[in-house]
Design a protein around this motif. Structure first.
Motif, PDB file in Angstrom:
ATOM      1  N   ASP A   1       0.914  -1.230  -0.031  1.00  0.00           N
ATOM      2  CA  ASP A   1       0.102  -0.074   0.073  1.00  0.00           C
ATOM      3  C   ASP A   1       0.966   1.260  -0.109  1.00  0.00           C
ATOM      4  O   ASP A   1       0.722   2.250  -0.689  1.00  0.00           O
ATOM      5  CB  ASP A   1      -1.085   0.029   1.338  1.00  0.00           C
ATOM      6  CG  ASP A   1      -2.164  -0.960   0.934  1.00  0.00           C
ATOM      7  OD1 ASP A   1      -2.592  -1.190  -0.197  1.00  0.00           O
ATOM      8  OD2 ASP A   1      -2.811  -1.047   2.201  1.00  0.00           O
ATOM      9  N   LEU A   2       2.098   1.338   0.808  1.00  0.00           N
ATOM     10  CA  LEU A   2       2.789   2.530   0.825  1.00  0.00           C
ATOM     11  C   LEU A   2       3.438   2.566  -0.489  1.00  0.00           C
ATOM     12  O   LEU A   2       3.659   3.795  -0.872  1.00  0.00           O
ATOM     13  CB  LEU A   2       3.639   2.218   2.005  1.00  0.00           C
ATOM     14  CG  LEU A   2       3.171   2.524   3.430  1.00  0.00           C
ATOM     15  CD1 LEU A   2       4.256   2.161   4.568  1.00  0.00           C
ATOM     16  CD2 LEU A   2       2.649   3.935   3.566  1.00  0.00           C
ATOM     17  N   GLU A   3       4.050   1.630  -1.003  1.00  0.00           N
ATOM     18  CA  GLU A   3       4.788   1.655  -2.372  1.00  0.00           C
ATOM     19  C   GLU A   3       3.865   2.368  -3.453  1.00  0.00           C
ATOM     20  O   GLU A   3       4.127   3.120  -4.151  1.00  0.00           O
ATOM     21  CB  GLU A   3       5.286   0.218  -2.821  1.00  0.00           C
ATOM     22  CG  GLU A   3       6.556  -0.008  -1.808  1.00  0.00           C
ATOM     23  CD  GLU A   3       7.113  -1.556  -2.479  1.00  0.00           C
ATOM     24  OE1 GLU A   3       6.125  -2.182  -2.963  1.00  0.00           O
ATOM     25  OE2 GLU A   3       8.139  -1.923  -2.106  1.00  0.00           O
ATOM     26  N   LEU A   4       2.774   1.639  -3.561  1.00  0.00           N
ATOM     27  CA  LEU A   4       1.859   2.057  -4.535  1.00  0.00           C
ATOM     28  C   LEU A   4       1.246   3.450  -4.089  1.00  0.00           C
ATOM     29  O   LEU A   4       1.147   4.198  -5.274  1.00  0.00           O
ATOM     30  CB  LEU A   4       0.356   1.196  -4.500  1.00  0.00           C
ATOM     31  CG  LEU A   4      -0.717   1.624  -5.359  1.00  0.00           C
ATOM     32  CD1 LEU A   4      -1.175   0.081  -5.804  1.00  0.00           C
ATOM     33  CD2 LEU A   4      -1.763   2.485  -4.989  1.00  0.00           C
TER      34      LEU A   4
ATOM     35  N   ALA B   1      -4.484   9.490   1.231  1.00  0.00           N
ATOM     36  CA  ALA B   1      -6.011   9.598   0.376  1.00  0.00           C
ATOM     37  C   ALA B   1      -6.110   8.292  -0.790  1.00  0.00           C
ATOM     38  O   ALA B   1      -6.854   7.758  -0.887  1.00  0.00           O
ATOM     39  CB  ALA B   1      -6.031  10.920  -0.391  1.00  0.00           C
ATOM     40  N   VAL B   2      -4.810   8.136  -1.044  1.00  0.00           N
ATOM     41  CA  VAL B   2      -4.613   7.005  -2.353  1.00  0.00           C
ATOM     42  C   VAL B   2      -4.670   5.685  -1.808  1.00  0.00           C
ATOM     43  O   VAL B   2      -5.551   4.769  -2.221  1.00  0.00           O
ATOM     44  CB  VAL B   2      -2.961   6.908  -2.857  1.00  0.00           C
ATOM     45  CG1 VAL B   2      -2.818   5.779  -3.718  1.00  0.00           C
ATOM     46  CG2 VAL B   2      -2.931   8.285  -3.846  1.00  0.00           C
ATOM     47  N   ILE B   3      -4.214   5.554  -0.430  1.00  0.00           N
ATOM     48  CA  ILE B   3      -4.176   4.041   0.226  1.00  0.00           C
ATOM     49  C   ILE B   3      -5.902   3.939   0.519  1.00  0.00           C
ATOM     50  O   ILE B   3      -6.604   2.807   0.400  1.00  0.00           O
ATOM     51  CB  ILE B   3      -3.693   4.123   1.547  1.00  0.00           C
ATOM     52  CG1 ILE B   3      -2.158   4.063   1.058  1.00  0.00           C
ATOM     53  CG2 ILE B   3      -3.965   2.882   2.268  1.00  0.00           C
ATOM     54  CD1 ILE B   3      -1.225   4.026   2.147  1.00  0.00           C
TER      55      ILE B   3
ATOM     56  N   ILE C   1      -7.592  -0.644  12.142  1.00  0.00           N
ATOM     57  CA  ILE C   1      -6.691   0.321  12.851  1.00  0.00           C
ATOM     58  C   ILE C   1      -5.483   0.953  12.103  1.00  0.00           C
ATOM     59  O   ILE C   1      -5.349   2.172  12.192  1.00  0.00           O
ATOM     60  CB  ILE C   1      -6.296  -0.268  14.230  1.00  0.00           C
ATOM     61  CG1 ILE C   1      -7.502  -0.787  15.059  1.00  0.00           C
ATOM     62  CG2 ILE C   1      -5.235   0.423  14.953  1.00  0.00           C
ATOM     63  CD1 ILE C   1      -7.170  -1.569  16.405  1.00  0.00           C
ATOM     64  N   ALA C   2      -4.804   0.074  11.463  1.00  0.00           N
ATOM     65  CA  ALA C   2      -3.769   0.496  10.717  1.00  0.00           C
ATOM     66  C   ALA C   2      -4.204   1.742   9.694  1.00  0.00           C
ATOM     67  O   ALA C   2      -3.407   2.663   9.538  1.00  0.00           O
ATOM     68  CB  ALA C   2      -3.267  -0.679   9.726  1.00  0.00           C
ATOM     69  N   LEU C   3      -5.281   1.685   8.973  1.00  0.00           N
ATOM     70  CA  LEU C   3      -5.881   2.615   8.156  1.00  0.00           C
ATOM     71  C   LEU C   3      -6.085   3.797   8.766  1.00  0.00           C
ATOM     72  O   LEU C   3      -5.750   4.908   8.353  1.00  0.00           O
ATOM     73  CB  LEU C   3      -6.956   2.006   7.243  1.00  0.00           C
ATOM     74  CG  LEU C   3      -6.776   0.991   6.173  1.00  0.00           C
ATOM     75  CD1 LEU C   3      -8.124   0.359   5.607  1.00  0.00           C
ATOM     76  CD2 LEU C   3      -5.971   1.760   4.960  1.00  0.00           C
ATOM     77  N   PHE C   4      -6.859   3.551  10.161  1.00  0.00           N
ATOM     78  CA  PHE C   4      -6.931   4.744  10.717  1.00  0.00           C
ATOM     79  C   PHE C   4      -5.953   5.651  11.353  1.00  0.00           C
ATOM     80  O   PHE C   4      -5.756   6.772  10.995  1.00  0.00           O
ATOM     81  CB  PHE C   4      -8.173   4.335  11.731  1.00  0.00           C
ATOM     82  CG  PHE C   4      -8.291   5.504  12.849  1.00  0.00           C
ATOM     83  CD1 PHE C   4      -8.938   6.607  12.464  1.00  0.00           C
ATOM     84  CD2 PHE C   4      -7.682   5.567  14.083  1.00  0.00           C
ATOM     85  CE1 PHE C   4      -9.531   7.515  13.436  1.00  0.00           C
ATOM     86  CE2 PHE C   4      -7.674   6.508  14.904  1.00  0.00           C
ATOM     87  CZ  PHE C   4      -8.827   7.755  14.617  1.00  0.00           C
ATOM     88  N   LEU C   5      -4.738   4.728  11.752  1.00  0.00           N
ATOM     89  CA  LEU C   5      -3.815   5.498  12.481  1.00  0.00           C
ATOM     90  C   LEU C   5      -3.024   6.106  11.265  1.00  0.00           C
ATOM     91  O   LEU C   5      -2.373   7.154  11.400  1.00  0.00           O
ATOM     92  CB  LEU C   5      -2.872   4.518  13.021  1.00  0.00           C
ATOM     93  CG  LEU C   5      -3.402   4.102  14.365  1.00  0.00           C
ATOM     94  CD1 LEU C   5      -2.414   2.805  15.120  1.00  0.00           C
ATOM     95  CD2 LEU C   5      -3.750   5.079  15.442  1.00  0.00           C
ATOM     96  N   LEU C   6      -2.720   5.508   9.919  1.00  0.00           N
ATOM     97  CA  LEU C   6      -1.956   6.061   8.924  1.00  0.00           C
ATOM     98  C   LEU C   6      -2.491   7.136   8.331  1.00  0.00           C
ATOM     99  O   LEU C   6      -2.044   8.435   8.393  1.00  0.00           O
ATOM    100  CB  LEU C   6      -1.787   5.079   7.733  1.00  0.00           C
ATOM    101  CG  LEU C   6      -1.043   5.508   6.617  1.00  0.00           C
ATOM    102  CD1 LEU C   6       0.473   5.542   7.127  1.00  0.00           C
ATOM    103  CD2 LEU C   6      -1.283   4.660   5.460  1.00  0.00           C
ATOM    104  N   GLY C   7      -4.027   7.319   8.113  1.00  0.00           N
ATOM    105  CA  GLY C   7      -4.600   8.575   7.892  1.00  0.00           C
ATOM    106  C   GLY C   7      -4.402   9.761   8.950  1.00  0.00           C
ATOM    107  O   GLY C   7      -4.181  10.914   8.366  1.00  0.00           O
TER     108      GLY C   7
END
Length: 536
Positions: free
Chosen positions: A326-329, A460-462, A508-514
């Motif tokens: 996800d981060l690379e993309l 946003a992309v993720i 949780i990962a998506l929330f914390l990253l955002g």
């Protein structure tokens, strides 16, 4: 006197909180990369690290003394016979009995190769190359040779926990044999503390007449070549035990559960056995057997940092591999979005006039499009037209096409402020060209805002990519946080404990990253946005 002046931006407490969260996420992804299984968890090679729906090891405090994976042996060199100590491990030695001679040799130059029926999973070992136990039997009398090793089971029994229906065990072996005027069978057993024997597989170069009822599970082994043998309580109907246990016909559908609960019915010492039955059939009878990959595993219901999914794959492996992907993309797409947005914004904001009107009108047109709907349509169309392109590349292209306008508008607004400042007018008076002014002065002053936009674009992309994966039209054959969330929610209703460890991890990962990247970008925007035009 202050020897070191702290930049004002680093005095923002919210920035530090966001940085700590972001660093924690990156650290957990890196830790998973180095410690979790490397194989793709969505393929058989990355599955069955433990039983399906195994809870995280730390969470077993809520469920009692759940069994972990029990491996016999638990060392690869012993499993694949890469060391001579494998002979002692299985309690083998040279001996003579009733006129028959048995010689045990460690053979480092011959091992499993070309086993076409072998499929790699996290519990299976085959085609491991050179290294085997060579067993030579010569004589005119029948003889049974047993290899065995004990293990301790001191955990909750399968019938005592709601995870027990998903636990199972496997037993496997790689064998190559050469028989001269001799028959043989090769069998696998497990014996529990009650001394009950469970017959798990039957193989050899002939099926004894008193075992004709087992013809459906008998595995014929020809002279020479390597053969992979695997038996499992998950496929109880393919074991000799199934035909010798007198299970009522109405219970045959749950034979796997019955087999597991019947074998593991008490705590104590269990024994894994491999038996060679040698039957001479004429003068100069001789049997040479090569064994490797002798292995038994009980796949337990607690595993690792984040447990397993419905296929027994490591959720931590999915999390780390999905996070990296996800981060690379997102970084690749974000860089492309920011580049296009910066070009449009710089030229529209600096030159103004008709060029500004044209570029702004085009930007507004893209913004008016229903983003998600168009995204779904374009990805569907592109997948049909550009079949040779990987889906992740197509997703990046479509995301870039639809996502650059907000970045362009933001940068245009900053350039509109910068172009009217005194240093720009001074540069024009000195005869600098417009491109030199943009490159040396304007770009320098809006560059922090460009960086902030990149930071905003990554989550946003993720988020968009995860939504596509969640809906089942994005990446499905490789872990992403989006498809993890989709798969886990679909499976949760039938899972013990609703597989909360599987659902919460990507959520949780998506929330914390955002949240973390938003506040990092917000801090940069607020600080440098207030300094536009100043020297700093």
């Amino acid at each position: 006197m202050n020897l070191m002046r702290i930049p004002p931006i680093l005095r923002l407490k919210l920035l530090w909180v966001a940085l700590i969260i972001f660093i924690f996420l990156l650290g957990s992804i890196a830790y998973g990369f180095f410690t979790a299984p490397k194989a793709n968890p969505y393929t058989p090679a990355g599955q069955y690290a433990a039983s399906p729906y195994a809870v995280p090891s730390w969470a077993s405090i809520f469920y009692g003394n759940l069994p972990p994976d029990i491996k016999v042996p638990n060392d690869y060199d012993l499993i694949a016979a890469k060391t001579a100590s494998v002979i002692n491990y299985w309690h083998l030695s040279n001996f003579t009995f009733n006129g028959d001679a048995v010689i045990i040799i460690y053979n480092s130059s011959y091992g499993p190769k070309g086993e076409t029926n072998f499929q790699k999973t996290l519990y299976s070992y085959g085609n491991t190359g050179n290294g085997s136990v060579e067993i030579i039997i010569e004589g005119t009398n029948p003889l049974n040779l047993t290899l065995y090793h004990d293990f301790l089971y001191n955990y909750l029994l399968p019938r005592e926990t709601k995870f027990g229906d998903y636990e199972f065990y496997i037993i496997q072996a790689s064998i190559s044999a050469y028989a001269t005027n001799a028959y043989y069978t090769f069998n696998g057993y497990v014996i529990n503390p009650s001394n009950a024997t469970f017959w798990l597989f039957l193989a050899g170069n002939y099926l004894p007449t008193n075992l004709v009822t087992l013809s459906t599970v008998f595995k014929y082994l020809g002279n020479g070549g390597w053969n992979y043998i695997l038996a499992s309580s998950a496929s109880a109907g393919e074991t000799p035990w199934f035909y010798t246990s007198n299970i009522p016909p109405n219970e045959s559908a749950v034979a796997s559960v019955i087999m597991l609960q019947s074998m593991f019915n008490s705590t104590g010492n269990y024994k894994v056995e491999f038996t060679i039955n040698y039957i001479p059939n004429g003068p100069n009878s001789k049997l040479v057997v090569y064994l490797s990959d002798l292995y038994f595993e009980f796949l337990g219901s607690r595993y690792g940092v984040l447990g397993t999914d419905n296929n027994g794959a490591s959720v931590f492996a999915e999390y780390s591999q999905g996070g990296i992907f996800d981060l690379e993309l997102a970084i690749l797409a974000g860089l492309a979005i920011v580049f296009i947005g910066a070009v449009f914004g710089l030229f529209a904001g600096y030159y103004g006039g008709k060029l500004d009107q044209i570029l702004t009108s085009f930007t507004d047109f893209i913004l008016l499009l229903p983003g998600l709907a168009i995204l779904i349509v374009l990805i569907t169309i592109f997948q049909q037209i550009f079949t040779v392109f990987p889906k992740d590349i197509l997703i990046i292209i479509v995301l870039v096409i639809l996502s650059w306008p907000p970045t362009s508008r933001t940068i245009r607004g900053q350039v509109l402020q910068v172009r009217n400042m005194a240093f720009v007018e001074a540069a024009k008076a000195l005869g600098m060209s417009n491109m030199e002014i943009i490159r040396k002065h304007v770009l320098r002053h809006v560059f922090p805002i460009i960086i902030a936009q990149l930071i905003f674009d990554i989550p946003a992309v993720i988020g968009i990519e995860s939504a596509l994966d969640f809906l089942g039209i994005g990446i499905l054959k490789f872990p992403t946080w989006g498809n993890m969330l989709g798969f886990s929610i679909n499976a949760s209703l039938d899972a013990p404990g609703f597989a909360w460890w599987w659902i919460l991890t990507p959520g949780i990962a998506l929330f914390l990253l955002g949240v973390s990247l938003f506040y990092i970008g917000e801090a940069i925007t607020r600080y440098y946005g207030s300094l536009v035009g100043e020297t700093h």
